[in-house]
Write a protein that holds these residues in place. Sequence first.
Motif, PDB file in Angstrom:
ATOM      1  N   ASN A   1       0.826  -1.210   0.000  1.00 54.18           N
ATOM      2  CA  ASN A   1       0.000   0.000   0.000  1.00 54.18           C
ATOM      3  C   ASN A   1       0.862   1.263   0.000  1.00 54.18           C
ATOM      4  N   SER A   2       1.951   1.241   0.741  1.00 53.60           N
ATOM      5  CA  SER A   2       2.846   2.412   0.780  1.00 53.60           C
ATOM      6  C   SER A   2       3.501   2.639  -0.576  1.00 53.60           C
ATOM      7  N   LEU A   3       3.930   1.550  -1.216  1.00 52.53           N
ATOM      8  CA  LEU A   3       4.549   1.703  -2.538  1.00 52.53           C
ATOM      9  C   LEU A   3       3.503   2.168  -3.554  1.00 52.53           C
ATOM     10  N   ASP A   4       2.276   1.661  -3.432  1.00 54.49           N
ATOM     11  CA  ASP A   4       1.206   2.127  -4.317  1.00 54.49           C
ATOM     12  C   ASP A   4       0.950   3.623  -4.115  1.00 54.49           C
ATOM     13  N   ALA A   5       1.023   4.081  -2.872  1.00 53.12           N
ATOM     14  CA  ALA A   5       0.843   5.515  -2.584  1.00 53.12           C
ATOM     15  C   ALA A   5       1.950   6.338  -3.246  1.00 53.12           C
ATOM     16  N   ILE A   6       3.176   5.793  -3.253  1.00 50.76           N
ATOM     17  CA  ILE A   6       4.304   6.476  -3.915  1.00 50.76           C
ATOM     18  C   ILE A   6       4.044   6.561  -5.422  1.00 50.76           C
ATOM     19  N   TRP A   7       3.571   5.449  -6.012  1.00 45.39           N
ATOM     20  CA  TRP A   7       3.250   5.450  -7.444  1.00 45.39           C
ATOM     21  C   TRP A   7       2.126   6.444  -7.736  1.00 45.39           C
ATOM     22  N   ASP A   8       1.115   6.500  -6.846  1.00 37.36           N
ATOM     23  CA  ASP A   8       0.006   7.454  -7.026  1.00 37.36           C
ATOM     24  C   ASP A   8       0.536   8.888  -7.014  1.00 37.36           C
ATOM     25  N   TRP A   9       1.419   9.160  -6.056  1.00 33.64           N
ATOM     26  CA  TRP A   9       2.013  10.494  -5.929  1.00 33.64           C
ATOM     27  C   TRP A   9       2.809  10.842  -7.187  1.00 33.64           C
ATOM     28  N   LEU A  10       3.527   9.850  -7.722  1.00 32.69           N
ATOM     29  CA  LEU A  10       4.299  10.062  -8.952  1.00 32.69           C
ATOM     30  C   LEU A  10       3.387  10.295 -10.155  1.00 32.69           C
ATOM     31  N   SER A  11       2.304   9.543 -10.228  1.00 36.21           N
ATOM     32  CA  SER A  11       1.379   9.653 -11.362  1.00 36.21           C
ATOM     33  C   SER A  11       0.612  10.966 -11.358  1.00 36.21           C
ATOM     34  N   SER A  12       0.196  11.396 -10.170  1.00 32.84           N
ATOM     35  CA  SER A  12      -0.531  12.672 -10.063  1.00 32.84           C
ATOM     36  C   SER A  12      -0.008  13.437  -8.852  1.00 32.84           C
ATOM     37  N   PRO A  13       1.008  14.283  -9.070  1.00 31.88           N
ATOM     38  CA  PRO A  13       1.669  15.006  -7.984  1.00 31.88           C
ATOM     39  C   PRO A  13       0.730  15.828  -7.093  1.00 31.88           C
ATOM     40  N   LYS A  14      -0.483  16.106  -7.576  1.00 28.03           N
ATOM     41  CA  LYS A  14      -1.428  16.852  -6.748  1.00 28.03           C
ATOM     42  C   LYS A  14      -2.114  15.954  -5.714  1.00 28.03           C
ATOM     43  N   ALA A  15      -1.915  14.632  -5.847  1.00 28.85           N
ATOM     44  CA  ALA A  15      -2.525  13.692  -4.905  1.00 28.85           C
ATOM     45  C   ALA A  15      -2.079  14.031  -3.479  1.00 28.85           C
TER      46      ALA A  15
END
Length: 194
Positions: free
Chosen positions: A51-65
């Motif tokens: 889940n933490s790595l997925d959150a990092i990928w989410d942050w990378l995909s949409s920096p406004k997350a």
Amino acid sequence: MLKKLTVFQEVRELEGWQAVAYAATLLERMLPNYTLFCEVTEFADPSLYRNSLDAIWDWLSSPKAKINFTAQLEKIEMAVPDVADFDTYGVYPALDVAMSMTAIILLIQGEDPQGAVVVSKLSQGGVEAFIEATAEGDISDAEIKVHPLMQWEIEVQKELLVLIKKHPHSGSTCKLLKAFATEPGMTNIGIEIN
């Protein structure tokens, strides 16, 4: 030794999203080592790290997350294995994953600008340690350098540098990097991923 240094030097020069993406891609290759360790030892819930790595990928995909990385850090710190508590080799690659996850979050938070180098060294060091641990008898540095797993690790890191420099910051680049990490179906130490 020259090959190693050039990779680390290039990684040291990465900044911003490129540094985070580089580290996240390497961690994606390492994460199943942690998952396997947790499944074998019943140490912790491996989905915490997923889940933490997925959150990092989410942050990378949409920096406004909006992601609370301080909370993520607290969660992963509760699931860091202590090598003194286990007599299985798997604790070492698992610890590499935990330290890498921390390094990436500190990189995102601006607390460790060299987080990508930390992850690069942990991944390569993990391969080196695995080769030493599985070798029959002593093994020289020269033998480690030419070992197929180490050759693969260095090639992956070099290829990853090229990919990151060639592609723009986007969600599709993140998908490409994640696929790059998982498509071989093996972790950095050669464990098959189901």
